[in-house]
Design a protein around this motif. Structure first.
Motif, PDB file in Angstrom:
ATOM      1  N   GLN A   1       0.856  -1.190   0.000  1.00 46.79           N
ATOM      2  CA  GLN A   1       0.000   0.000   0.000  1.00 46.79           C
ATOM      3  C   GLN A   1       0.891   1.238   0.000  1.00 46.79           C
ATOM      4  O   GLN A   1       1.924   1.268   0.676  1.00 46.79           O
ATOM      5  CB  GLN A   1      -0.851   0.019   1.279  1.00 46.79           C
ATOM      6  CG  GLN A   1      -1.649  -1.250   1.515  1.00 46.79           C
ATOM      7  CD  GLN A   1      -2.397  -1.207   2.847  1.00 46.79           C
ATOM      8  OE1 GLN A   1      -2.923  -0.165   3.250  1.00 46.79           O
ATOM      9  NE2 GLN A   1      -2.454  -2.330   3.546  1.00 46.79           N
ATOM     10  N   PRO A   2       0.495   2.276  -0.756  1.00 52.71           N
ATOM     11  CA  PRO A   2       1.286   3.517  -0.731  1.00 52.71           C
ATOM     12  C   PRO A   2       1.375   4.077   0.688  1.00 52.71           C
ATOM     13  O   PRO A   2       0.457   3.885   1.503  1.00 52.71           O
ATOM     14  CB  PRO A   2       0.496   4.468  -1.630  1.00 52.71           C
ATOM     15  CG  PRO A   2      -0.436   3.611  -2.404  1.00 52.71           C
ATOM     16  CD  PRO A   2      -0.678   2.367  -1.621  1.00 52.71           C
TER      17      PRO A   2
ATOM     18  N   GLN B   1      -1.328   5.664   2.897  1.00 47.69           N
ATOM     19  CA  GLN B   1      -2.341   4.873   3.614  1.00 47.69           C
ATOM     20  C   GLN B   1      -1.879   4.417   4.998  1.00 47.69           C
ATOM     21  O   GLN B   1      -2.606   3.688   5.677  1.00 47.69           O
ATOM     22  CB  GLN B   1      -2.739   3.658   2.761  1.00 47.69           C
ATOM     23  CG  GLN B   1      -3.497   4.066   1.509  1.00 47.69           C
ATOM     24  CD  GLN B   1      -3.883   2.886   0.630  1.00 47.69           C
ATOM     25  OE1 GLN B   1      -3.953   1.762   1.074  1.00 47.69           O
ATOM     26  NE2 GLN B   1      -4.100   3.161  -0.640  1.00 47.69           N
TER      27      GLN B   1
ATOM     28  N   ASN C   1       8.845   5.154   3.762  1.00 47.91           N
ATOM     29  CA  ASN C   1       7.438   5.504   4.021  1.00 47.91           C
ATOM     30  C   ASN C   1       7.198   6.016   5.443  1.00 47.91           C
ATOM     31  O   ASN C   1       6.606   7.084   5.613  1.00 47.91           O
ATOM     32  CB  ASN C   1       6.520   4.310   3.722  1.00 47.91           C
ATOM     33  CG  ASN C   1       6.064   4.294   2.270  1.00 47.91           C
ATOM     34  OD1 ASN C   1       6.171   5.300   1.580  1.00 47.91           O
ATOM     35  ND2 ASN C   1       5.579   3.158   1.819  1.00 47.91           N
TER      36      ASN C   1
ATOM     37  N   ASP D   1       3.287   8.799  -2.226  1.00 51.61           N
ATOM     38  CA  ASP D   1       2.447   8.403  -3.364  1.00 51.61           C
ATOM     39  C   ASP D   1       3.009   7.213  -4.137  1.00 51.61           C
ATOM     40  O   ASP D   1       2.373   6.747  -5.090  1.00 51.61           O
ATOM     41  CB  ASP D   1       2.286   9.581  -4.336  1.00 51.61           C
ATOM     42  CG  ASP D   1       1.534  10.743  -3.713  1.00 51.61           C
ATOM     43  OD1 ASP D   1       0.727  10.490  -2.800  1.00 51.61           O
ATOM     44  OD2 ASP D   1       1.775  11.895  -4.129  1.00 51.61           O
TER      45      ASP D   1
ATOM     46  N   GLN E   1       3.605   3.684  -5.345  1.00 49.59           N
ATOM     47  CA  GLN E   1       2.911   2.400  -5.200  1.00 49.59           C
ATOM     48  C   GLN E   1       3.960   1.295  -5.065  1.00 49.59           C
ATOM     49  O   GLN E   1       4.707   1.020  -5.997  1.00 49.59           O
ATOM     50  CB  GLN E   1       2.029   2.137  -6.427  1.00 49.59           C
ATOM     51  CG  GLN E   1       1.411   0.749  -6.486  1.00 49.59           C
ATOM     52  CD  GLN E   1       0.461   0.445  -5.322  1.00 49.59           C
ATOM     53  OE1 GLN E   1      -0.450   1.220  -5.040  1.00 49.59           O
ATOM     54  NE2 GLN E   1       0.687  -0.670  -4.638  1.00 49.59           N
TER      55      GLN E   1
ATOM     56  N   THR F   1       5.780  -2.251  -5.142  1.00 48.73           N
ATOM     57  CA  THR F   1       5.576  -3.458  -5.954  1.00 48.73           C
ATOM     58  C   THR F   1       6.167  -4.697  -5.293  1.00 48.73           C
ATOM     59  O   THR F   1       5.870  -5.808  -5.684  1.00 48.73           O
ATOM     60  CB  THR F   1       6.195  -3.295  -7.362  1.00 48.73           C
ATOM     61  OG1 THR F   1       7.571  -2.948  -7.196  1.00 48.73           O
ATOM     62  CG2 THR F   1       5.501  -2.185  -8.139  1.00 48.73           C
TER      63      THR F   1
END
Ligand code: AHG
Ligand code: MN
Ligand code: MN
Length: 339
Positions: free
Chosen positions: A154-155, A158, A286, A308, A310, A312
């Motif tokens: 999750q970015p 979140q 993050n 922002d 994403q 992987t």
């Protein structure tokens, strides 16, 4: 006098009451994380007295040699957070795969990602290290079936909560649950983190930057431009002198920036073409991006806001440029101008 300062548990319970989206046992999960950090602080401070320094003789999934304390700090998070019933799974720098909560324990609705010991090259020389953590919501059905690594991707925007513990001259805990960034100091007399630094704000301007300058020849051109302009000092385009720092412990660098401003860079470089940067997105970039953004700063890859991105894969790396807003925006502009 006897109960003057707010402790971290009271702070978290009040935050949960204030924010209805922090459902269920959120504050209890945070308490388990806090206990993990206290246990690690104890091990770090005992050091040689408890034979805790040196190499573990093993490697993590990224091929990095593990220190004994890397392994023990990882165990501390797992053991303190696996039984409370608040988590569905955990993931860490030191484990290749996710750690689903064992079936004998109830599964909760949150996911925990952590770097159990950050800056661990500093352990054996008795310099500051830290732990970094990020709390995510488990997607729908996650706690029904077995969670997978995909549930974690999750970015950063979140994240429900993020923070770090800094095992420095005093042990501090800095965290955000989406309502500012706040600092607590461990009072060892009572074994509690007390609120000492409420509502931290990063000054938008600075005269201090942090980067591993030995990699200069590998940096991407916009970062070479930025640093060379800082080094030119008062007579250059910036018109002021800059100071440089490098602790080689991201927790310590981010903490310094929260205390007195500055910019930290581990940019994209050509040193190892298999990766876009050194630091890991999920458990370094993050959580620090949330902490910095909640204190009014910015965190960017140079071309995109970190929150922002994403993800992987669990252990993916990302360029990191964070700190005082004006400087990060300037470096983003240098990236745009270089495109
Ligand atoms: P870790 O100890 O968790 O692997 O992280 C170390 C990171 C970060 O804390 C620091 O900013 C950077 O690596 C240091 O890199 P250099 O070795 O290039 O100085
Ligand atoms: Mn780290
Ligand atoms: Mn680490």
């Amino acid at each position: 006098m006897l109960c003057g300062r707010t402790n971290v548990n009271k702070f978290l319970i009040e935050e949960q009451r204030r924010n209805p989206s922090l459902v269920g046992d959120f504050s209890m999960l945070m308490s388990d994380i806090v206990r993990s950090c206290k246990a690690i602080a104890q091990g770090v401070s005992r050091g040689s007295l408890a034979d805790l320094l040196g190499d573990a003789g093993s490697e993590n999934v990224q091929g990095e040699g593990q220190k004994k304390l890397d392994v023990l700090a990882n165990q501390a998070f797992l053991r303190h957070c696996e039984w409370g019933g608040h988590l569905a799974a955990m993931a860490s720098e030191e484990m290749e795969d996710i750690f689903p909560i064992p079936s004998e324990n109830p599964r909760g609705r949150y996911l925990l990602v952590f770097d159990p010991l950050d800056g661990s090259s500093n352990i054996d020389v008795n310099l500051s290290v830290g732990s970094i953590f990020s709390v995510l919501r488990c997607p729908e059905n996650c706690s029904g079936g077995a969670p997978t690594a995909v549930d974690f991707l999750q970015p950063g925007a979140q994240q429900v909560a993020a923070g770090y513990a800094l095992y420095g001259p005093s042990t501090m805990l800095v965290l955000s649950v989406g309502n500012g960034t706040h600092g607590f100091t461990l009072d060892r007399n009572i074994g509690e983190f007390l609120l000492t630094h409420p509502n931290l704000v990063i000054a938008p301007e600075t005269r201090e930057f942090a980067i591993n300058a030995s990699n200069e020849r590998f940096w991407e051109p916009p970062v070479q431009r930025y640093v060379s302009e800082c080094l030119a000092g008062q007579s250059g385009v910036r018109g002021k002198d800059f100071n440089m720092r490098w602790v080689a412990s991201m927790v310590a660098e981010v903490h310094r920036i929260l205390m007195r401003g500055g910019v930290f860079m581990y940019p994209r470089d050509s040193k190892d073409l298999s990766r876009p940067g050194r630091l890991r997105l999920m458990y370094e970039a993050n959580p620090m991006a949330m902490i910095v953004a909640q204190a009014g700063g910015l965190a960017s890859t140079g071309s995109q806001r970190i929150l922002d991105v994403q993800p992987t894969s669990l252990h993916e790396r990302v360029p990191v440029i964070l700190g005082s807003r004006d400087e990060v925006e300037r470096i983003e502009r240098y990236h745009r101008e270089h495109e």
